[in-house]
Each structure stands twice: as structure tokens, then as C-alpha cells.
Scaffold this active site. Structure first.
Site, mmCIF file in Angstrom:
data_model
loop_
_atom_site.group_PDB
_atom_site.id
_atom_site.type_symbol
_atom_site.label_atom_id
_atom_site.label_comp_id
_atom_site.label_asym_id
_atom_site.label_seq_id
_atom_site.Cartn_x
_atom_site.Cartn_y
_atom_site.Cartn_z
ATOM 1 N N ARG A 259 -16.074 33.138 -42.777
ATOM 2 C CA ARG A 259 -16.225 33.142 -44.122
ATOM 3 C C ARG A 259 -17.697 32.832 -44.300
ATOM 4 O O ARG A 259 -17.985 31.772 -43.680
ATOM 5 C CB ARG A 259 -15.301 32.101 -44.847
ATOM 6 C CG ARG A 259 -13.816 32.437 -44.917
ATOM 7 C CD ARG A 259 -12.863 31.606 -45.694
ATOM 8 N NE ARG A 259 -11.622 31.921 -45.338
ATOM 9 C CZ ARG A 259 -10.485 31.394 -45.924
ATOM 10 N NH1 ARG A 259 -10.970 30.203 -46.882
ATOM 11 N NH2 ARG A 259 -9.328 31.512 -45.863
ATOM 12 N N ARG A 274 -15.982 22.393 -43.756
ATOM 13 C CA ARG A 274 -16.174 23.811 -44.169
ATOM 14 C C ARG A 274 -17.181 24.599 -43.554
ATOM 15 O O ARG A 274 -18.360 24.339 -43.311
ATOM 16 C CB ARG A 274 -16.839 23.818 -45.830
ATOM 17 C CG ARG A 274 -16.770 24.879 -46.634
ATOM 18 C CD ARG A 274 -17.548 24.702 -47.961
ATOM 19 N NE ARG A 274 -16.659 23.855 -48.583
ATOM 20 C CZ ARG A 274 -15.821 24.162 -49.406
ATOM 21 N NH1 ARG A 274 -15.322 25.488 -49.692
ATOM 22 N NH2 ARG A 274 -15.306 23.062 -50.137
ATOM 23 N N GLU A 346 -7.636 19.871 -49.301
ATOM 24 C CA GLU A 346 -6.717 20.931 -49.135
ATOM 25 C C GLU A 346 -6.499 21.379 -47.600
ATOM 26 O O GLU A 346 -7.559 21.276 -46.848
ATOM 27 C CB GLU A 346 -7.138 22.353 -49.751
ATOM 28 C CG GLU A 346 -6.228 23.447 -49.528
ATOM 29 C CD GLU A 346 -7.131 24.631 -50.044
ATOM 30 O OE1 GLU A 346 -6.687 25.777 -49.270
ATOM 31 O OE2 GLU A 346 -8.247 24.670 -50.782
ATOM 32 N N SER A 349 -2.674 26.686 -48.487
ATOM 33 C CA SER A 349 -2.574 27.040 -49.935
ATOM 34 C C SER A 349 -1.582 28.332 -49.535
ATOM 35 O O SER A 349 -1.708 29.148 -48.801
ATOM 36 C CB SER A 349 -3.664 27.601 -50.482
ATOM 37 O OG SER A 349 -3.951 28.073 -51.501
ATOM 38 N N ARG A 388 -8.948 21.789 -39.971
ATOM 39 C CA ARG A 388 -8.649 20.660 -40.914
ATOM 40 C C ARG A 388 -7.571 19.719 -40.522
ATOM 41 O O ARG A 388 -7.767 18.493 -40.855
ATOM 42 C CB ARG A 388 -8.240 21.029 -42.345
ATOM 43 C CG ARG A 388 -9.615 21.698 -42.905
ATOM 44 C CD ARG A 388 -9.411 22.049 -44.402
ATOM 45 N NE ARG A 388 -10.806 22.538 -45.005
ATOM 46 C CZ ARG A 388 -11.237 22.532 -46.411
ATOM 47 N NH1 ARG A 388 -10.172 22.265 -47.163
ATOM 48 N NH2 ARG A 388 -12.010 23.112 -46.566
#
Length: 424
Positions: A259, A274, A346, A349, A388
Site C-alpha cells: 500500500r 503502517r 485496528e 476489518s 500488527r
């Protein structure tokens, strides 16, 4: 992608759904374009019919020795008008299609309304956050262990890349294997190893294109690096008609994800929260229209089970209309507790997209032996983000001496190792 027939039948409901997502009413513009396109199509059919009729009259006139010049001039004029009408129909259709593919999915009725994450609703908490005096964040723990190297990652690839070494590298690998085994052996998913590069059509099918091209990495061959395994897994049913009796179809994959983080400047600049490249176990389900709501709850439970087995505290929230992703009609986020940040972040999801992606992919189903088809429903969810999860284990199981306890569920994947430290 939206169903034009539903907009025709109930434009007010469509605009209400858009308003809940903070989008201005669009039904009027869409229906005007639809009317213009259909009028052009009708005109084109009429012109085609008249041209065919005139062509027959020309043939008859020539056979009978009569003058056909006027008819031939009419046919030439009809040909020009047909080309103009085709161009108009094509242009109007492209504009109409642009609206239908660029507007976000409409939220489910039970999704809470709200402008942003402040309106998300917590559903449950599982596990008690550990009491740790002066808890360190994962990057401090990793650097002290000499197993998490941000300097090397930056030297090799730039910002937002990390090099893991030794037991932390093995722990990340162990997490991916543990999650895959759980989802395959206990949750009934089929493991898939998909390509990590996809074509435009695949990225379009799941909603990444054309709206979010800046969030992706593109190669000089024209392929896109996958931002999540959702893209190749979901597109495995593109352009297919599935037997309803074979659904739900459940798939899982462990892949790297890429990403650009185009909108994340200044956010989580330290550590592995991130990254441009990270590993994730993805779950994708393809269901019949009447199955997706129950499957959404099931997939969320599958993701929660990962954290329960690892002994990580977490909470599950339902996202409000202003915080959902583009393709989702309802989303649950699972947030794991990070002692170093003293907050939940988070880690998964899980979204029900209804038939929104299926329309883009032309993925349908029907009862075996019947002719009529309907669009499938697609769901996707992290099961879970591996990097994560590594961070969460480091922070929740850190010890005063800087070592990290390995959760029992992972020890078989770590050769029996129960603690990561400088001397182990």
C-alpha cells in the site's frame, strides 16, 4: 457498482443511502442520463429499421428500373445520423457508468450514522489489558532485542519498511502459519496461494479502481501489486455463474500486501503500524444473497478467535456510515490492545459488500438446474494482520527484562520456544 433498476424504482431511497454516507443526491442526474441513453438507443433502433427498409426499397427500385437516387441519399443520411446517435449513446453511457462505479456502496439499515470514527459503536470487549509499568512500544522492544531494524529497512527501500531478524522474523512466520491452520482446519476455509500482481480488471472488480489508484503500487508492466489478498481471492469468481448449493465458498490466503499510504503522511511514522509492505491472512466468502448477513457474523467470530487463542485483549466495533470502506455495506473492526500506546488499534476489518462487488465482477449464482441468476454476495476480512499481531504480542507479553513471552498457541510453530530474549 449500483443497480440501475433499483435507482429507477426508488430514487428517494438511493439518495437517502448516499446522504448517510455524506454524498450529495445523485439519483436525479443518474436517471436523466439513463433517460437520454435509452432515448438514444430507441432512436438508433428506429434509424436502423428505416435504413433496412430503405435498403430493401433501393433493391426493388433497381430491379424495376426506377430511379433510386433519393433513397440512396436517404440511406447515406441515415448512416450519418446513426453514427452521431451511437456516439451520443456511448458518451452518455460512459458518464452514467462512471457514476454507478464511483459512488460508494449504500449502508445497511442497521449501520450507525455518523461522520467519522467518533461515531463508531463498541459492541464488546474481550480480555483484560495487562498492567505493565512503563510499557514500551514495539519498536523500542524490537531494537533493544536487536531483531527489528528500521535503519536497514530505510536503507534498502525507504521509509515505512522494516527488517526483522532472528526470533522475531520466525515469530512473524509462525503467526501466519498459525492463522492459516486455524482458518483451514477449524473454520472451514480453503487455503489459496494467489498471484501478488493483478490486472486492471481485478482491481476494478473489488473497487480499488478507478477511485483509489493512488493507494496502490503499479509496475511498469501495467500490473498492480495487491493491497490485500481480497483482490485476487474475490476475483476468482469473476465472470462465473455458481451453483447456489455450492455456497458459501470460503477462501483464505497468507500474502504480502502493498500500500502506498498516500493519505497517511505523518501518521504512525515510527515502527511497524503502517508499512508499505506487510503480511496479512485474508478471509473471503462468496455467498448467496440470503446467506451474507449470517456469514458476516461468522467471519468476525473467526477473526476474533485468532486473538482469543493468542490471549490478546481486544474490542469489536461496528463502523458508522462515515468510516466504512468504499465497497462495504457493513463493517466490523476488531481492535487489539497495545500497552505501549495505551489504546486499542485496528487489527482486523470484516466487511459485507452485498452484491456491490459482484456487479462489477459479473459474478452470479443460481439454484442448480434453473435458468434465472442473481448476483452473489461477497465478504472479506483480515484473519488477521500479521505484522500488527506481532506488535500486539510484543507489547502485551513484554517482560521487565525486555524479553517477550511467546503465547502457548505459537510455541509449536517456534520449535517449543517460550520466550524471546537476547540470549534465546
Amino acid at each position: 457498482m449500483h443497480d440501475l433498476r433499483l435507482i429507477r424504482d426508488n430514487p428517494e431511497a438511493f439518495d437517502r443511502g448516499l446522504a448517510r454516507r455524506g454524498v450529495s443526491p445523485m439519483a436525479g442526474e443518474i436517471l436523466e442520463l439513463d433517460t437520454r441513453r435509452r432515448a438514444a438507443q430507441t432512436t438508433l433502433q428506429e434509424l436502423q429499421a428505416r435504413r433496412n427498409e430503405a435498403s430493401k426499397e433501393i433493391g426493388k427500385a433497381k430491379r424495376e428500373g426506377r430511379d433510386a437516387d433519393a433513397l440512396m441519399a436517404e440511406v447515406a443520411g441515415l448512416k450519418d445520423r446513426m453514427q452521431e446517435t451511437e456516439d451520443e449513446e456511448r458518451a452518455v453511457g460512459a458518464t452514467l457508468e462512471g457514476y454507478l462505479v464511483s459512488l460508494p456502496n449504500l449502508p445497511a439499515d442497521d449501520v450507525p450514522d455518523g461522520p467519522d470514527e467518533t461515531a463508531n459503536v463498541e459492541l464488546r470487549r474481550v480480555g483484560e489489558p495487562p498492567r505493565i509499568d512503563k510499557a514500551l512500544e514495539h519498536f523500542d522492544l524490537g531494537e533493544k532485542l536487536g531483531m527489528m531494524d528500521f535503519t536497514a529497512g530505510t536503507k534498502l527501500s525507504g521509509a515505512r519498511f522494516t527488517v526483522l531478524r532472528g526470533k522475531l522474523a520466525r515469530l512473524e512466520r509462525a503467526l501466519g502459519q498459525f492463522m492459516l491452520d486455524l482458518h483451514v482446519n477449524e473454520h472451514g476455509f480453503t487455503e489459496v496461494m494467489p498471484p501478488f500482481l493483478v490486472r486492471d480488471e481485478a482491481a476494478f472488480g473489488t473497487g480499488q479502481l478507478p477511485k483509489f489508484s493512488e493507494d496502490l503500487f503499479k509496475t511498469n508492466t501495467g500490473h498492480w501489486l495487491i493491497p490485500t489478498a481480497e483482490v485476487p481471492l474475490t476475483n476468482l469468481v469473476a465472470d462465473r455463474i455458481l451453483d447456489l448449493e455450492d455456497l458459501p465458498l470460503r477462501m483464505t490466503a497468507l500474502t504480502p500486501c502493498f500500500r502506498s499510504e498516500a493519505g497517511a503522511a505523518g501518521k504512525d511514522t515510527r515502527g511497524m503500524i503502517r508499512q508499505h509492505q506487510f503480511w496479512k491472512v485474508e478471509m473471503v466468502s462468496v455467498t448467496g444473497p440470503d446467506q451474507s448477513q449470517a456469514e458476516h457474523e461468522r467471519m468476525t467470530e473467526c477473526a476474533e478467535t485468532v486473538l482469543k487463542r493468542l490471549g490478546l485483549p481486544f474490542r469489536t466495533i461496528v463502523l458508522c456510515t462515515g468510516d466504512m470502506g468504499f465497497s462495504a455495506r457493513k463493517t466490523y473492526d476488531i481492535e487489539v490492545w497495545l500497552p505501549g500506546q495505551n489504546t486499542y488499534r485496528e487489527i482486523s476489518s470484516v466487511s459485507n459488500c452485498g452484491d456491490f462487488q459482484a456487479r462489477r465482477m459479473k459474478a452470479r449464482c443460481r439454484p442448480r438446474g434453473e435458468k434465472n441468476t442473481q448476483f452473489v454476495h461477497t465478504l472479506n476480512g483480515s484473519g488477521v494482520a500479521v505484522g500488527r499481531c506481532l506488535i500486539a504480542i510484543m507489547e502485551n507479553f513484554q517482560q521487565p527484562d525486555g524479553s517477550i513471552i511467546v503465547p502457548e498457541a505459537l510455541r509449536p510453530y517456534m520449535g517449543g520456544l517460550d520466550r524471546i530474549s537476547l540470549d534465546a
